[in-house]
Write an enzyme that holds these catalytic residues in place. Structure first.
Site, mmCIF file in Angstrom:
data_model
loop_
_atom_site.group_PDB
_atom_site.id
_atom_site.type_symbol
_atom_site.label_atom_id
_atom_site.label_comp_id
_atom_site.label_asym_id
_atom_site.label_seq_id
_atom_site.Cartn_x
_atom_site.Cartn_y
_atom_site.Cartn_z
ATOM 1 N N CYS A 188 0.943 -1.025 0.145
ATOM 2 C CA CYS A 188 -0.049 -0.236 0.392
ATOM 3 C C CYS A 188 0.899 1.327 0.048
ATOM 4 O O CYS A 188 1.540 1.705 1.265
ATOM 5 C CB CYS A 188 -1.272 0.289 1.352
ATOM 6 N N CYS A 198 0.331 3.999 2.638
ATOM 7 C CA CYS A 198 0.409 3.547 4.318
ATOM 8 C C CYS A 198 2.095 3.659 4.508
ATOM 9 O O CYS A 198 2.397 4.029 5.483
ATOM 10 C CB CYS A 198 0.802 1.813 4.306
#
Length: 121
Positions: free
Chosen positions: A30, A33
């Site tokens: 991600c 993230c």
């Protein structure tokens, strides 16, 4: 305090043993993230009095499911075993700091009274 890796085996005890626990639900693939990770780590270093935990949703799918995680990153906040906040999206450091301050300043007796009144309605 550096961030703490939370697993299904450690999660409940960490939440039970600490007044305030922030949880970053993330995954290695991600992009947002990865952008949020250093911000989160920096805030954890400035606040050794609270736990800033991380849950790898790929490795800990059971925990992600328990929290109903649909998007990552998602930040959840628990204080005194009460979930106060859960929201997807990477936050800038200033917003995360503001959340820390607000959670620390909460009157938890008032929060519990409000929760009891809501459940009685």
């Amino acid at each position: 305090m550096a961030t703490v890796t939370l697993t299904k085996d450690t999660f409940d005890s960490v939440v039970a043993d600490n007044d305030i626990v922030f949880i970053d639900f993330w995954a290695s693939w991600c992009g947002p993230c990865q952008t949020f990770a250093p911000v989160y780590e920096e805030v954890s270093e400035r606040h050794p009095d609270i736990v800033l935990g991380k849950v790898d949703t790929e490795a800990e799918g059971e925990l992600a499911q328990r929290f109903g995680i649909m998007s990552i990153p998602t930040l959840a906040i628990i204080r005194d075993n009460i979930i106060l906040f859960s929201q997807p999206g990477a936050l800038p450091g200033s917003a995360l700091e503001e959340l820390v301050e607000k959670v620390q300043a909460l009157d938890m007796d008032e929060v519990r009274r409000a929760a009891e009144a809501e459940s009685a309605a």
